[in-house]
Structure formats: C-alpha cells, structure tokens
Write a protein that holds these residues in place. Structure first.
Motif, PDB file in Angstrom:
ATOM      1  N   GLY A  28     -11.337   7.379 -10.704  1.00 40.38           N
ATOM      2  CA  GLY A  28     -10.488   8.193 -11.554  1.00 40.38           C
ATOM      3  C   GLY A  28     -11.053   9.582 -11.796  1.00 40.38           C
ATOM      4  O   GLY A  28     -10.291  10.533 -12.023  1.00 40.38           O
ATOM      5  N   MET A  29     -12.374   9.706 -11.740  1.00 38.81           N
ATOM      6  CA  MET A  29     -12.990  11.009 -11.935  1.00 38.81           C
ATOM      7  C   MET A  29     -12.898  11.882 -10.687  1.00 38.81           C
ATOM      8  O   MET A  29     -12.929  13.111 -10.772  1.00 38.81           O
ATOM      9  N   ASP A  30     -12.775  11.224  -9.525  1.00 40.18           N
ATOM     10  CA  ASP A  30     -12.724  11.974  -8.259  1.00 40.18           C
ATOM     11  C   ASP A  30     -11.969  11.138  -7.242  1.00 40.18           C
ATOM     12  O   ASP A  30     -12.554  10.412  -6.436  1.00 40.18           O
ATOM     13  N   ARG A  31     -10.656  11.228  -7.264  1.00 41.55           N
ATOM     14  CA  ARG A  31      -9.834  10.414  -6.368  1.00 41.55           C
ATOM     15  C   ARG A  31      -9.912  10.933  -4.934  1.00 41.55           C
ATOM     16  O   ARG A  31      -9.991  12.145  -4.715  1.00 41.55           O
ATOM     17  N   LEU A  32      -9.885  10.010  -3.991  1.00 40.21           N
ATOM     18  CA  LEU A  32      -9.881  10.379  -2.581  1.00 40.21           C
ATOM     19  C   LEU A  32      -8.440  10.661  -2.169  1.00 40.21           C
ATOM     20  O   LEU A  32      -7.584   9.764  -2.205  1.00 40.21           O
ATOM     21  N   ALA A  33      -8.169  11.891  -1.792  1.00 34.18           N
ATOM     22  CA  ALA A  33      -6.809  12.280  -1.425  1.00 34.18           C
ATOM     23  C   ALA A  33      -6.306  11.422  -0.270  1.00 34.18           C
ATOM     24  O   ALA A  33      -7.006  11.209   0.726  1.00 34.18           O
ATOM     25  N   GLY A  34      -5.086  10.915  -0.419  1.00 31.62           N
ATOM     26  CA  GLY A  34      -4.452  10.141   0.635  1.00 31.62           C
ATOM     27  C   GLY A  34      -4.700   8.652   0.571  1.00 31.62           C
ATOM     28  O   GLY A  34      -4.096   7.893   1.338  1.00 31.62           O
ATOM     29  N   ALA A  35      -5.570   8.199  -0.321  1.00 30.13           N
ATOM     30  CA  ALA A  35      -5.869   6.770  -0.441  1.00 30.13           C
ATOM     31  C   ALA A  35      -5.076   6.170  -1.589  1.00 30.13           C
ATOM     32  O   ALA A  35      -5.143   6.668  -2.715  1.00 30.13           O
ATOM     33  N   ARG A  36      -4.348   5.101  -1.304  1.00 24.68           N
ATOM     34  CA  ARG A  36      -3.598   4.369  -2.323  1.00 24.68           C
ATOM     35  C   ARG A  36      -4.411   3.132  -2.706  1.00 24.68           C
ATOM     36  O   ARG A  36      -4.779   2.336  -1.848  1.00 24.68           O
ATOM     37  N   VAL A  37      -4.671   2.976  -3.995  1.00 23.44           N
ATOM     38  CA  VAL A  37      -5.570   1.917  -4.462  1.00 23.44           C
ATOM     39  C   VAL A  37      -4.768   0.808  -5.131  1.00 23.44           C
ATOM     40  O   VAL A  37      -3.885   1.066  -5.954  1.00 23.44           O
ATOM     41  N   THR A  38      -5.094  -0.428  -4.784  1.00 18.73           N
ATOM     42  CA  THR A  38      -4.491  -1.614  -5.392  1.00 18.73           C
ATOM     43  C   THR A  38      -5.597  -2.519  -5.907  1.00 18.73           C
ATOM     44  O   THR A  38      -6.594  -2.749  -5.213  1.00 18.73           O
ATOM     45  N   VAL A  39      -5.434  -3.036  -7.119  1.00 17.58           N
ATOM     46  CA  VAL A  39      -6.354  -4.010  -7.700  1.00 17.58           C
ATOM     47  C   VAL A  39      -5.601  -5.318  -7.889  1.00 17.58           C
ATOM     48  O   VAL A  39      -4.488  -5.321  -8.420  1.00 17.58           O
ATOM     49  N   ILE A  40      -6.199  -6.410  -7.453  1.00 14.13           N
ATOM     50  CA  ILE A  40      -5.598  -7.735  -7.596  1.00 14.13           C
ATOM     51  C   ILE A  40      -6.496  -8.568  -8.497  1.00 14.13           C
ATOM     52  O   ILE A  40      -7.676  -8.768  -8.202  1.00 14.13           O
ATOM     53  N   ASN A  41      -5.941  -9.047  -9.609  1.00 14.62           N
ATOM     54  CA  ASN A  41      -6.716  -9.852 -10.547  1.00 14.62           C
ATOM     55  C   ASN A  41      -5.751 -10.764 -11.308  1.00 14.62           C
ATOM     56  O   ASN A  41      -4.632 -10.362 -11.625  1.00 14.62           O
ATOM     57  N   PRO A  42      -6.174 -11.996 -11.618  1.00 11.13           N
ATOM     58  CA  PRO A  42      -5.247 -12.906 -12.315  1.00 11.13           C
ATOM     59  C   PRO A  42      -4.813 -12.425 -13.686  1.00 11.13           C
ATOM     60  O   PRO A  42      -3.699 -12.719 -14.122  1.00 11.13           O
ATOM     61  N   GLY A  43      -5.676 -11.710 -14.395  1.00 10.46           N
ATOM     62  CA  GLY A  43      -5.351 -11.271 -15.744  1.00 10.46           C
ATOM     63  C   GLY A  43      -5.469  -9.779 -15.906  1.00 10.46           C
ATOM     64  O   GLY A  43      -6.033  -9.069 -15.067  1.00 10.46           O
ATOM     65  N   SER A  44      -4.940  -9.279 -17.021  1.00 15.67           N
ATOM     66  CA  SER A  44      -4.960  -7.842 -17.285  1.00 15.67           C
ATOM     67  C   SER A  44      -6.305  -7.366 -17.811  1.00 15.67           C
ATOM     68  O   SER A  44      -6.535  -6.163 -17.918  1.00 15.67           O
ATOM     69  N   THR A  45      -7.192  -8.292 -18.153  1.00 13.24           N
ATOM     70  CA  THR A  45      -8.531  -7.941 -18.609  1.00 13.24           C
ATOM     71  C   THR A  45      -9.554  -8.762 -17.832  1.00 13.24           C
ATOM     72  O   THR A  45      -9.227  -9.776 -17.221  1.00 13.24           O
ATOM     73  N   ALA A  46     -10.791  -8.316 -17.874  1.00  8.88           N
ATOM     74  CA  ALA A  46     -11.900  -9.038 -17.254  1.00  8.88           C
ATOM     75  C   ALA A  46     -13.055  -9.065 -18.250  1.00  8.88           C
ATOM     76  O   ALA A  46     -13.421  -8.025 -18.807  1.00  8.88           O
TER      77      ALA A  46
END
Length: 721
Positions: A28-46
C-alpha cells in the motif's frame, strides 16, 4: 476502483498470515504499477499469534489481537476473497476454492499457517486445536462464558506439553481464576518432561504452572477424547469439558493432496522463498519448510521473512532480481505466564519478571500498530486555473461507490418530468421501480435497468451485488424475474486479465439470476476508468404489478434488510470501517431476495426496494403516490452492525445531504434514514391484519422481516418516533 495504469499481472496471496499482512502494508505504501492483488482468506480478520495467550488470559480484547484484512486490502488496493483455499492447479495457475470458482494467478504466495487438529478418536467431535488461532479463540470465549455461568465444569485438558501448550494452560487457568471460578487445568505430555525449552526455563515454567494449580501428566498416551474427559492408557482419565490440542504443528490436509514439493506435508521452499522448482509460486510462514535452514514453527520467522517476500514478489511480477533470506539460528522466546508476567529465554539463558511482560506487551502492540495505523491515501492535488465551483466540489468528500454515487432524487425527478406519459402497451413509465408493459397474450411485463460503480475490488462480488440490486426493482413489482442483459465496464487491463475478469463476472451473475429464476442472455462490455457493472432486467406477472401508489390507510411497513450500508461503505473508503462489519454487510447485500418477494407480493398493497434515496426517500415515495402519511418507529428500524457508531461519529455517504434535502422528516432526526442503500431491503405496505402471518412466513423461509412503521391518510408527511 479508479485505475490509471493498465493491469497486466495477477498476484494472489493465499492466506492472511503475518508475512502476507506485512506485505500488504508495504504494498500500500508503494504499489507496483500494473499488478492486481488478490488476498484469499476464510475470514475478514487474522489473529496475531503473539497476543493470543494474553487474550485467553483476559489481558487483551478480541479487537486487540485481530488483524483487519479488509482495511489492509483497502490500503493495498487489493481485493479480498473470503473463502478457503482447497488446492492449487499449477498447470493452469489457479487457486482452487471451497465456495467459488478458481482464481487465476501469474504469481502466488501461500501463507496459511498450520493446524493443531489431532488424529485421535473423538478429537474432531469434542476437541479443538490451538491452531488455527481464530477457531480456538472463539471456542475459548464461549467456554469461559459458560463456565462462569455454571453451565459447564471448569475442567480443561491440554494435550501437548511444549511451550505453546504450557503457555495456553497457564492463560486459561488464570482467566478462570480471575473470573471467580476454581479451575481444574491439566497438561498431558507424552514424553518424560515438558519440552521445547532448556532446563532453567523448564524449572521456571513448572513453578509458574504449580502456582496456578495446573496438573501435569507425563508419559501419558491419549487413547480417546470424549465429551467430558480424555482417556489415557494406564493412567486415570483426565476430566475435560474443554480439550485443547497443542501437541505439535500439523500441515493442512489440502496441501498434502497437491503436487507441491513437500516435506512431511509442509511446502518446500528455497532461500528466496520460492516453492522448489516453481518460478511463479512462493510459500512462507509455518506452512513452509526450508531444507537448507530448518527452523521451529514460530511467528518470528514469518515476520522476518516478510521484507524479502515483498521484494521477491515484486521481482517475480516485473522481471527483477530476487533476494535470499537466511533465518536466524537463535531467537528470543517471550513466554506469558498467565498473569501479567513473562519469561524470556535465549541462548539457553532464561529470566522471569513482570518487567518482561511489559516489554512483550510493547513489542506486540507495536506490531499491531504497524498493521492498524495505516496512512490515509491522499487525493491528487489539482493546480492551475479552474472553472468556478471546481474547488468546492474537490473539497467535498470523495464520491462513494454503489448507490452512494447516484444522482439525487430531486435532480432525477426534475429530469424525468419531461418524459412522455405512458401510452399504447406501456402502462406505467418513469417514476416507479420499473416500467410496466402489457403483454400481447395477456399479463404484464416489467423492465428496469441499474448499474453500480464499484464498491469493492472483486469483480465476482461486485457482479453478485449488482445483480441482486438490479433484480430488486423486479421483486419490488411482485414480478417473476425473466431475463437479464449485462453492461460491464472493466478497468483497462491486458487481454488475459480481461478474460479472467469477465469469466468471474459472468459466473457470479449467472448464479444470482438462476437462483431468482431468470436467465442471463447477453450484454455489452467496454473498458473505462473503473469497474462498473449493471443489468437490464425484465420480469412477468399475470396481474397488474405492484407499484408505490397502492398503499392503504392502516398498512404496516415491513422492511426485509437493515439500513446503514452507505455509511459502512463510506467508512471503508476512508479506512475507518471495521473489517468484520464491512464483510458482514457485503454478505447480506449479495444475497438474492426472491423468497422475500414471493411472500410479500401475495399480500402487499404497495412495495418498493430501498436503494440510493435512503429509507426516508423510499417511504415518502409510497406516501406521495398513495396519499398517505407515515410514522417510522426509530428503534424498530434494523441497522447493520457498526453503522450506528460510524454515523454518530459523523461518517456519511456523499449522497446523504441530497437525500436529506429531498425527504424531510418531522419529529426527530436520524441520519441513517437518509443513508443510500446498495442492494437494500424490500419495503412493503402490508394490511395490518396480515402482518403477523407475513412475518411468520418470512421466518419460515429463513428471511428477515421488521415492522418499522405505519401509514395513515395524509399528504405525504413522514414522522419519526
């Protein structure tokens, strides 16, 4: 959301472990241009490992140790898919999920931790592993509450006498004692002594356990776990209303079933954290093993590996050079002793003191602060000469997603006044939820169109919510959905990502339409600045469809969903929403309302769906068209979890001021009445004598129904009581 650089590569992070959380913060502090990020996790918190014993002991609340993945993903510009990974297809480069279609990747990383679920007779039914941490923590909170209430005996058995088992045993014994309950906690160890520490540390741990009255069973072989005890070979059974497994770290079953290179079920990785022999896949944390540098399963290694993982993921996506990582051989162990006291061990030397607890507390809180105190994304400054009014609009709050981006009711009403009145086969035109047309063979058809500016990054979730939202107009007319045409605007992206995104949107939309009895028959696609999804939908009804103009004196207003989604979405944009509240609201918004519509359409005199103009605006639409006044009962109106607190703190949608001006309310003020809803509930005017039967029918269908007010003859006034 708004994307100014074309997407060309998909990065998928499987699991919300500590390393991935730190990667998201850095991204979030330095996004890589052109890369789409997906996070997969069972819950909204860890949960954060380091604070779990303190939480169990009662020193930390639930919020203190949970990493908010929703906020982290918003900060990183990533989409969050709340689902469980169940496999990896490396040939197709897809992550297989439990509850939805596979997610494609160009580069992926796995950080799913471990489990402590034990392969013992009766454990699956009566025991709980200390990991995954979130499941154990939830089970413990429930057990503690029941033990304090006297509903269960305060008997706890911990299988496993390592550092983790002893630490949790002390935390549970302390919490029970502090709650006024005499605990009976037993640690069961298969070996001749507790393990994972030096002799000096062992003596200190044993002394701390003795002070808390913890019993220790050594050289004990567990035969079976029952509902009230742990059966041992050649020793008396251990009473256990709660049995916790902490005897080692076990890999997740689904990993063992993949073709990933493994050692005892753990994913084999090299010095650069790549999965051995796979340039596109990484693994980190407890689920991985480094053959060149074997280390114990400890959170410290995941934290230390995060900067290298972040660098190497970017390198894999952009063709850069990777770094290697060598985990330290020795590391500091800080062990909680139940009360606010701790023991430290390193290089075989151990020290016990309350001061160490304060030190550990500072370390843990500093870690969580890094993941919680996320910098707000600054809006790009606009300089130079501007037309009159531009500065005022730029100073206003950013445009919301979903229905919060709609044009106000007053502006829209003025625009549709010039549309010609219904004629020919058109029974009703602009002004209601959908236009009504006569069918040549008899009966009626309704038609409507709606689209949404993206409120989340996930195309599939957006498609589901947008489909439910569009169908709301058909359901509100009491009609049976018939066909749908999709209108999709994708952010600029490569052809391969276009194909992936459109496949996700189509599958999600088809699932909603099929559940509602409708068919997706085509549509139109284009690329633009941001994701936008809409549908043109039709429906049929044998008799005249319901409108907003048929309400009768004495009708009771029934609402099928909470309000407050606009406030939560606005807070999410600003990084202020609780991730659990956001996830819960999105889950409701993505659920079709065909069952509610079937029940209400049989009895309602008038019906609409609550969307962009807010509850007040839609109630007033019924009142104005039907010649009624309405009284709303403030305390009866259901509200999404978290929305009231955010509203009281001054959070609101960008459409709120317009809604408030267009729908004045007498007798009181509640900002949530003007909150724009996306995929909101059905609002029905039901004869008073049939209300209880309708509510019973809704409940029998597993649906919600809330009596929120009543109508009387009048001139369109709305009063809040």
């Amino acid at each position: 959301m708004l994307n100014t650089v074309p997407y060309t590569r998909d990065l998928v992070l499987v699991g919300g472990g500590h390393a991935h959380a730190l990667v998201l913060r850095a991204w979030g502090m330095d996004r890589l241009a052109g890369a789409r990020v997906t996070v997969i996790n069972p819950g909204s918190t860890a949960p954060y490992t380091g604070m779990l014993p303190g939480h169990v002991a009662g020193h930390y609340g639930r919020d203190d140790l949970e990493i908010d993945l929703v906020r982290l993903c918003r900060h990183a510009g990533a989409r969050l898919i709340l689902d469980k990974a169940v496999g990896i297809d490396r040939d197709r480069r897809e992550v297989l999920l439990e509850g939805r279609e596979p997610v494609a990747y160009d580069v992926a990383s796995i950080d799913v931790g471990i489990t402590a679920e034990m392969d013992l007779p009766g454990f699956a039914a009566h025991g709980i592993g200390a990991k995954p941490l979130d499941k154990y923590a939830a089970r413990w909170r429930g057990f503690l509450a029941r033990a304090v209430a006297g509903e269960v005996a305060p008997d706890v058995a911990v299988i496993g006498g390592g550092v983790a088992g002893c630490e949790l045993a002390m935390a549970m014994a302390y919490a029970l004692r502090e709650a006024g309950v005499a605990p009976h906690v037993t640690v069961i160890e298969a070996g001749p002594q507790i393990s994972g520490m030096g002799a000096a540390a062992r003596r200190k741990i044993l002394a701390a356990m003795a002070e808390l009255g913890i019993e220790l069973r050594l050289e004990a072989r567990v035969m079976e776990v029952t509902a009230d005890c742990v059966v041992l070979a050649d020793q008396p059974a251990v009473p256990a209303a709660l049995c916790v497994g902490a005897a080692g770290a076990f890999p997740h079953d689904w990993i063992a079933q993949t073709d990933l290179p493994q050692r005892d079920g753990f994913i084999e990785v090299g010095p650069d954290l790549r999965v051995s022999g796979d340039a596109a896949l990484f693994a980190v944390g407890d689920c991985a093993v480094m053959p060149h540098a074997p280390r114990p399963k400890a959170g410290v290694f995941a934290v230390r590996a995060a900067p290298v993982l972040h660098h190497n993921l970017r390198a894999a996506l952009s063709g850069g050079r990777r770094k290697t990582w060598q985990p330290q051989k020795y590391y500091l162990k800080l062990i909680s002793l139940g009360s606010k006291s701790a023991m430290a061990e390193n290089f075989g030397v151990s020290v016990k003191a309350p001061l160490l607890w304060r030190w550990k507390d500072r370390i843990d809180r500093k870690f969580m602060d890094r993941l919680g105190d996320l910098p707000a994304m600054a809006r790009p400054a606009v300089t130079g000469e501007m037309a009159t009014g531009v500065r005022d609009m730029l100073a206003a709050k950013p445009l919301c997603g979903g229905c919060g981006a709609k044009v106000g009711r007053g502006v829209l009403s003025g625009a549709v006044k010039g549309i010609a009145a219904a004629q020919g086969d058109v029974v009703t035109g602009a002004g209601d939820d959908a236009a009504v047309l006569r069918q040549p063979g008899g009966g009626f058809q309704v038609i409507s169109a709606d689209h949404l500016r993206a409120l989340v990054e996930d195309p599939a979730q957006m498609a589901r919510i947008a489909a439910v939202h569009a169908l709301g107009d058909i359901w509100a007319m009491g009609a049976q959905p018939q066909v749908a045409l999709a209108q999709i605007v994708l952010p600029q992206m490569s052809a391969s990502l276009q194909e992936r995104s459109l496949a996700e949107v189509t599958r999600a939309a088809e699932a909603v339409m099929q559940a509602a009895g409708a068919q997706l028959v085509g549509g139109h696609t284009t690329m633009g600045a941001e994701l936008t999804i809409g549908f043109t939908v039709t429906g049929t009804r044998a008799q005249m469809p319901l409108t907003v103009s048929g309400a009768q004196e004495g009708d009771v207003l029934i609402l099928t969903r909470p309000i407050g989604s606009g406030v939560i979405l606005a807070a999410d944009m600003a990084g202020q929403a609780d991730g659990r509240d956001m996830a819960a609201a999105l889950a409701v918004m993505g659920q079709p309302q065909h069952r509610e519509a079937l029940v209400l359409a049989e009895v309602a005199n008038a019906m609409t769906d609550v969307t962009g103009f807010g509850l007040a605006g839609h109630v007033q639409a019924i009142c104005a068209a039907s010649g009624m006044d309405a009284v709303l009962w403030r305390d009866a109106v259901p509200v999404y979890a978290g929305a009231r607190g955010l509203s009281d703190a001054g959070v609101s949608s960008s459409l709120m001021p317009s809604n408030r001006a267009d729908a004045p309310v007498l007798g009181g003020d509640d900002p949530l009445l003007f909150d724009p809803q996306t995929a909101g509930g059905l609002l029905a005017a039901v004869p008073e004598g049939q209300v209880e039967a309708v509510l019973a029918q809704l409940a029998a269908q597993g649906c919600e129904g809330h009596k929120i007010g009543q109508l009387s003859r009048g001139s369109g006034n709305l009063t809040l009581r």
